[in-house]
Write an enzyme that holds these catalytic residues in place. Sequence first.
Site, mmCIF file in Angstrom:
data_model
loop_
_atom_site.group_PDB
_atom_site.id
_atom_site.type_symbol
_atom_site.label_atom_id
_atom_site.label_comp_id
_atom_site.label_asym_id
_atom_site.label_seq_id
_atom_site.Cartn_x
_atom_site.Cartn_y
_atom_site.Cartn_z
ATOM 1 N N GLU A 149 0.879 -1.076 0.113
ATOM 2 C CA GLU A 149 -0.007 0.091 0.080
ATOM 3 C C GLU A 149 0.831 1.196 0.056
ATOM 4 O O GLU A 149 0.588 2.062 0.854
ATOM 5 C CB GLU A 149 -0.889 0.012 1.151
ATOM 6 N N GLU A 260 -6.082 -10.860 -0.820
ATOM 7 C CA GLU A 260 -6.737 -10.798 0.503
ATOM 8 C C GLU A 260 -8.305 -10.414 -0.108
ATOM 9 O O GLU A 260 -9.174 -9.918 0.607
ATOM 10 C CB GLU A 260 -6.341 -9.458 1.062
HETATM 11 O O1 G3I Z 1 -3.232 -7.910 18.809
HETATM 12 C C1 G3I Z 1 -3.881 -6.996 19.385
HETATM 13 C C2 G3I Z 1 -4.602 -7.354 21.049
HETATM 14 O O2 G3I Z 1 -3.441 -7.755 21.687
HETATM 15 C C3 G3I Z 1 -5.488 -6.353 21.520
HETATM 16 O O3 G3I Z 1 -6.278 -6.845 22.747
HETATM 17 C C4 G3I Z 1 -6.695 -6.069 20.546
HETATM 18 C C5 G3I Z 1 -7.633 -5.028 20.782
HETATM 19 O O4 G3I Z 1 -8.461 -4.300 19.707
HETATM 20 O O5 G3I Z 1 -6.024 -5.539 19.426
HETATM 21 C C6 G3I Z 1 -5.208 -6.282 18.569
HETATM 22 O O6 G3I Z 1 -4.463 -5.947 17.638
HETATM 23 C C7 G3I Z 1 -5.565 -5.971 16.408
HETATM 24 C C8 G3I Z 1 -5.026 -6.955 15.529
HETATM 25 O O7 G3I Z 1 -6.033 -6.590 14.059
HETATM 26 C C9 G3I Z 1 -5.401 -8.379 15.677
HETATM 27 O O8 G3I Z 1 -6.576 -8.612 15.903
HETATM 28 C C10 G3I Z 1 -5.335 -4.495 15.918
HETATM 29 O O9 G3I Z 1 -5.609 -3.523 16.852
HETATM 30 C C11 G3I Z 1 -6.018 -4.370 14.642
HETATM 31 O O10 G3I Z 1 -5.857 -2.941 14.144
HETATM 32 C C12 G3I Z 1 -5.742 -5.305 13.494
HETATM 33 O O11 G3I Z 1 -6.466 -5.211 12.422
HETATM 34 C C13 G3I Z 1 -5.789 -5.861 11.291
HETATM 35 C C14 G3I Z 1 -5.510 -4.745 10.127
HETATM 36 O O12 G3I Z 1 -5.003 -5.431 9.085
HETATM 37 C C15 G3I Z 1 -4.445 -3.764 10.655
HETATM 38 O O13 G3I Z 1 -3.140 -4.510 10.922
HETATM 39 C C16 G3I Z 1 -6.656 -6.826 10.634
HETATM 40 O O14 G3I Z 1 -7.026 -8.005 11.689
HETATM 41 C C17 G3I Z 1 -6.413 -7.086 9.216
HETATM 42 O O15 G3I Z 1 -7.524 -7.892 8.883
HETATM 43 C C18 G3I Z 1 -5.939 -6.152 8.423
HETATM 44 O O16 G3I Z 1 -5.566 -6.526 7.283
HETATM 45 C C19 G3I Z 1 -5.202 -5.762 6.228
HETATM 46 C C20 G3I Z 1 -3.870 -6.308 5.637
HETATM 47 O O17 G3I Z 1 -3.018 -6.436 6.215
HETATM 48 C C21 G3I Z 1 -3.519 -5.365 4.561
HETATM 49 N N1 G3I Z 1 -4.541 -4.946 3.567
HETATM 50 C C22 G3I Z 1 -5.766 -4.372 4.260
HETATM 51 C C23 G3I Z 1 -6.197 -5.518 5.307
HETATM 52 C C24 G3I Z 1 -7.332 -4.915 5.912
HETATM 53 O O18 G3I Z 1 -7.273 -3.810 6.641
#
Ligand code: G3I
Length: 425
Positions: A149, A260
């Site tokens: 991205e 994805e």
């Molecule tokens: O790991 C922490 C956990 O310790 C905490 O308790 C919890 C509270 O909300 O958060 C957890 O982290 C979250 C993580 O997902 C695991 O569930 C983050 O806050 C959250 O921001 C994260 O979201 C991910 C997002 O990327 C950001 O990294 C989504 O699951 C994931 O599906 C999404 O995937 C992205 C791709 O990598 C790139 N393209 C877009 C796609 C969708 O946004």
Amino acid sequence: MMFFYRIAGVLLLVFTMLQAQEESFKKYADELGLNIGTALGYQFERNTPEHNEIVIREFNTVVAENTMKAVILHKVKGQPDFSRADKLIDFAQHHGMRVRGHTLVWHFQNADWICTGERESTLENMKFHIETVMEHFKGKVHEWDVVNEALEEAPTGKMRDSEWLRSIGPDYVDSAFAFAHRVDPDCKLFYNDFGTSVLGAKSDSMYAMVKRLLNNGIPIHGVGFQAHQTAADAVPELYLGVRWNFERFAELGLDLAITEMDVTGSDWEKQAEVYETFMRVTLELPAVKSFVVWGVRDNDSWRRSGTPLLFDDNWEPKPAYVALMNLLKDPPAAVQPFPGSRSVKSGHDSGQLLFNGKNRTLSLRNTGMVNPLPIAIYDLRGTLVASAVMSAGIPLTLASLLENEFTGTLLVCSEGGVLRVNVVR
Ligand code: G3I
């Protein structure tokens, strides 16, 4: 006699069960040489039996939804924590699956120490992070999303205003690929982005960027199309929009991957149509090597309110699953690329083609330098409807080439471009 019937009954049941077990994405994808994958998120980490059973049955490829991102792997410089990602690798190896790596350089979920605001130290940190991570997974991860991205969200053609860009400058993308290639020359290196599935401004800028990297000798081997779609994308134009877009990247000699995929929407039939369209293009174009969905069950998706995945909250397959299975079972033949340019014009004049009328009496005139000019007429599913050769100055009436009852949108393709024509009664 009774005993014989019982035995036969049991055998039939076992046979039927075995047959039912055999039916899976993986079975057909393996036969086709396609990587069919899913992202493993927290249901994997929790070891949820229903989840893992589906993953093992259906997929031959996995990717970490989160656990290979910098903030999780390498939060503190020089003190990487591979424990969660290694669990995924062990699982994949145990079940004979391939692993995509996601992702090394991203503006989100980045580790705080990497981007310092200063070019030299950020480059040094980027190199160190890439080396640390790729060394660890060498031989276990067959391809990496090296840069994720880097383009602006809105399709402006500009690079995203990120810490990477501010610290290093636009060539951070080049450096990331160069560092990654040095660590593992056998690994396929991908650029990955969203909003780039069809022909359009953002996919144009991704194309330009990737072409520039290739021209500069940067070791990039593939492009990932995230394909976060919606059911509203289920319009007839979607198929050609995706196909022509993918074709131009394939012509650059790159591997293509759907990385994805998910499709939001409450109309599950339309949702199935969108998935099906992407799978059709995947199967038609040999350059598309992977089809990866972003999770298993709706309820666990980052877009859960949009019910975007292939399994419902009870782990039951949805219409989209059935549509993909049917295509994998009975795949379409590989296609021949369209002749000529892929920029679709809906106006009057496209290169050598002149739009002279309306509906059935539309006539085309070769006004260009190429004479005679071969043209091919396709419907929106990419089926060749008619072909002809036009001579300069002599109009060609479209009606003479078509079946009388034909109505719908046609694309008249020539070297000069593509003219979109609506044929009505
Ligand atoms: O790991 C922490 C956990 O310790 C905490 O308790 C919890 C509270 O909300 O958060 C957890 O982290 C979250 C993580 O997902 C695991 O569930 C983050 O806050 C959250 O921001 C994260 O979201 C991910 C997002 O990327 C950001 O990294 C989504 O699951 C994931 O599906 C999404 O995937 C992205 C791709 O990598 C790139 N393209 C877009 C796609 C969708 O946004």
